[in-house]
Design a protein around this motif. Sequence first.
Motif, PDB file in Angstrom:
ATOM      1  N   VAL A  99     -12.402  17.245 -36.689  1.00 38.97           N
ATOM      2  CA  VAL A  99     -12.229  17.459 -35.251  1.00 38.97           C
ATOM      3  C   VAL A  99     -10.786  17.901 -34.924  1.00 38.97           C
ATOM      4  O   VAL A  99     -10.552  18.639 -33.968  1.00 38.97           O
ATOM      5  N   CYS A 100      -9.830  17.510 -35.761  1.00 40.64           N
ATOM      6  CA  CYS A 100      -8.443  17.935 -35.500  1.00 40.64           C
ATOM      7  C   CYS A 100      -8.225  19.419 -35.809  1.00 40.64           C
ATOM      8  O   CYS A 100      -7.254  20.013 -35.342  1.00 40.64           O
ATOM      9  N   GLN A 101      -9.118  19.997 -36.601  1.00 42.12           N
ATOM     10  CA  GLN A 101      -8.997  21.409 -36.959  1.00 42.12           C
ATOM     11  C   GLN A 101      -9.933  22.297 -36.122  1.00 42.12           C
ATOM     12  O   GLN A 101      -9.997  23.508 -36.303  1.00 42.12           O
TER      13      GLN A 101
ATOM     14  N   ASP B 185      -8.445   8.307 -32.754  1.00 42.12           N
ATOM     15  CA  ASP B 185      -7.678   8.199 -34.002  1.00 42.12           C
ATOM     16  C   ASP B 185      -7.222   9.570 -34.471  1.00 42.12           C
ATOM     17  O   ASP B 185      -7.967  10.547 -34.362  1.00 42.12           O
ATOM     18  N   HIS B 186      -6.018   9.664 -34.997  1.00 41.46           N
ATOM     19  CA  HIS B 186      -5.537  10.928 -35.571  1.00 41.46           C
ATOM     20  C   HIS B 186      -4.232  10.632 -36.296  1.00 41.46           C
ATOM     21  O   HIS B 186      -3.585   9.613 -36.055  1.00 41.46           O
ATOM     22  N   ASP B 187      -3.863  11.520 -37.204  1.00 37.40           N
ATOM     23  CA  ASP B 187      -2.566  11.387 -37.868  1.00 37.40           C
ATOM     24  C   ASP B 187      -2.071  12.778 -38.260  1.00 37.40           C
ATOM     25  O   ASP B 187      -1.270  13.384 -37.560  1.00 37.40           O
ATOM     26  N   CYS B 188      -2.591  13.342 -39.370  1.00 42.59           N
ATOM     27  CA  CYS B 188      -2.036  14.608 -39.872  1.00 42.59           C
ATOM     28  C   CYS B 188      -2.328  15.802 -38.961  1.00 42.59           C
ATOM     29  O   CYS B 188      -1.540  16.722 -38.864  1.00 42.59           O
ATOM     30  N   ARG B 189      -3.478  15.797 -38.324  1.00 42.86           N
ATOM     31  CA  ARG B 189      -3.989  16.935 -37.536  1.00 42.86           C
ATOM     32  C   ARG B 189      -4.057  18.206 -38.381  1.00 42.86           C
ATOM     33  O   ARG B 189      -3.934  19.314 -37.881  1.00 42.86           O
ATOM     34  N   GLU B 190      -4.227  18.048 -39.670  1.00 43.77           N
ATOM     35  CA  GLU B 190      -4.340  19.183 -40.584  1.00 43.77           C
ATOM     36  C   GLU B 190      -5.587  19.092 -41.456  1.00 43.77           C
ATOM     37  O   GLU B 190      -5.704  19.796 -42.464  1.00 43.77           O
ATOM     38  N   GLY B 191      -6.477  18.159 -41.142  1.00 42.59           N
ATOM     39  CA  GLY B 191      -7.724  18.054 -41.901  1.00 42.59           C
ATOM     40  C   GLY B 191      -7.582  17.387 -43.256  1.00 42.59           C
ATOM     41  O   GLY B 191      -8.449  17.562 -44.113  1.00 42.59           O
ATOM     42  N   ILE B 192      -6.518  16.621 -43.473  1.00 45.53           N
ATOM     43  CA  ILE B 192      -6.342  16.049 -44.809  1.00 45.53           C
ATOM     44  C   ILE B 192      -6.297  14.513 -44.857  1.00 45.53           C
ATOM     45  O   ILE B 192      -6.497  13.949 -45.916  1.00 45.53           O
ATOM     46  N   CYS B 193      -6.039  13.850 -43.736  1.00 47.89           N
ATOM     47  CA  CYS B 193      -5.835  12.399 -43.835  1.00 47.89           C
ATOM     48  C   CYS B 193      -7.115  11.600 -43.587  1.00 47.89           C
ATOM     49  O   CYS B 193      -7.234  10.472 -44.046  1.00 47.89           O
ATOM     50  N   GLY B 194      -8.074  12.157 -42.867  1.00 47.13           N
ATOM     51  CA  GLY B 194      -9.329  11.459 -42.600  1.00 47.13           C
ATOM     52  C   GLY B 194      -9.278  10.504 -41.426  1.00 47.13           C
ATOM     53  O   GLY B 194     -10.235   9.759 -41.189  1.00 47.13           O
ATOM     54  N   SER B 195      -8.188  10.517 -40.658  1.00 49.07           N
ATOM     55  CA  SER B 195      -8.093   9.571 -39.533  1.00 49.07           C
ATOM     56  C   SER B 195      -8.981   9.950 -38.356  1.00 49.07           C
ATOM     57  O   SER B 195      -9.509   9.080 -37.674  1.00 49.07           O
ATOM     58  N   CYS B 196      -9.080  11.233 -38.076  1.00 48.52           N
ATOM     59  CA  CYS B 196      -9.769  11.647 -36.851  1.00 48.52           C
ATOM     60  C   CYS B 196     -11.286  11.654 -37.038  1.00 48.52           C
ATOM     61  O   CYS B 196     -11.775  11.644 -38.162  1.00 48.52           O
ATOM     62  N   GLY B 197     -11.990  11.728 -35.947  1.00 49.12           N
ATOM     63  CA  GLY B 197     -13.439  11.857 -36.021  1.00 49.12           C
ATOM     64  C   GLY B 197     -14.146  11.139 -34.906  1.00 49.12           C
ATOM     65  O   GLY B 197     -13.843   9.971 -34.628  1.00 49.12           O
TER      66      GLY B 197
END
Length: 256
Positions: A82-84, A54-66
């Motif tokens: 994890v995206c950062q 899962d991912h979306d913003c890749r900027e640490g703000i959306c909460g999708s990744c992990g």
Amino acid sequence: MKLTLHIWRQKNAGQPGRMARYSVTASEHMSFLEMLDVLNEELTAKGEEPVAFDHDCREGICGSCGFMINGIAHGPQRGTTVCQLHMRKFKDGDVLYLEPWRARAFPVVRDLIVDRSAFDRIISSGGFITAPTGSGPDGNATPVPKTNADLAMDAAACIGCGACVAACPNAAAALFTGAKISHLGLLPQGQPERADRALKMVAQVKEEMFGSCTNIGECEAVCPKEIKLEVIARMNRDYLRASWTARGDTAREDGI
Ligand code: SF4
Ligand code: FES
């Protein structure tokens, strides 16, 4: 750098999963997700199924990744999604184990993706305020004490990623729910529904089969937004006060 990855592969919640081994070459300047993008391009070129994450913003703000990296939610760098996370945090020859969040309330959708809609239902149960529609109010119409504004802002930093649940041995959702209850309960706009909010959100947490908080603190240690355990104390206080008020137990209510 060359890495060995052991990644959890699972087609869906109904099928058994297994760890699969891959080798990948990455640059230290890549983010962790870009390294997985490279792996996925290689898998696709070979006609194999890419790894789902899962991912979306890749900027640490959306909460999708992990996901878990060597047993740590979001990996080894504190206060970082994890995206950062960047590959310079790792070294040539590292062996990494990637697994999805493990919690009964977060069933696996595929590979490293879990279903976190339980969080959405907790928010829907009470994580809002009633505001009049129409034009926006004047910015200074409702004064907010600076301390409360700062504490509310800290709690509002929660991005709903679910790492706190994954790290907790009880799979408790106390840090997440405490952050949402604190964020609104600290502001004047959140007062009308404050008691109702605590009762309904905590009831929904139970309904979703999250575990109970036993003050272990793993949630705070892995939270990428560094939400503090104090939000759990604030949630418990609001919940107890609301429960006692509902039972007419004003003597106990005055004690907290
Ligand atoms: S409290 Fe922290 S770890 Fe938990 S959902 Fe919010 S941001 Fe993620
Ligand atoms: S992709 Fe948005 S927080 Fe990581």
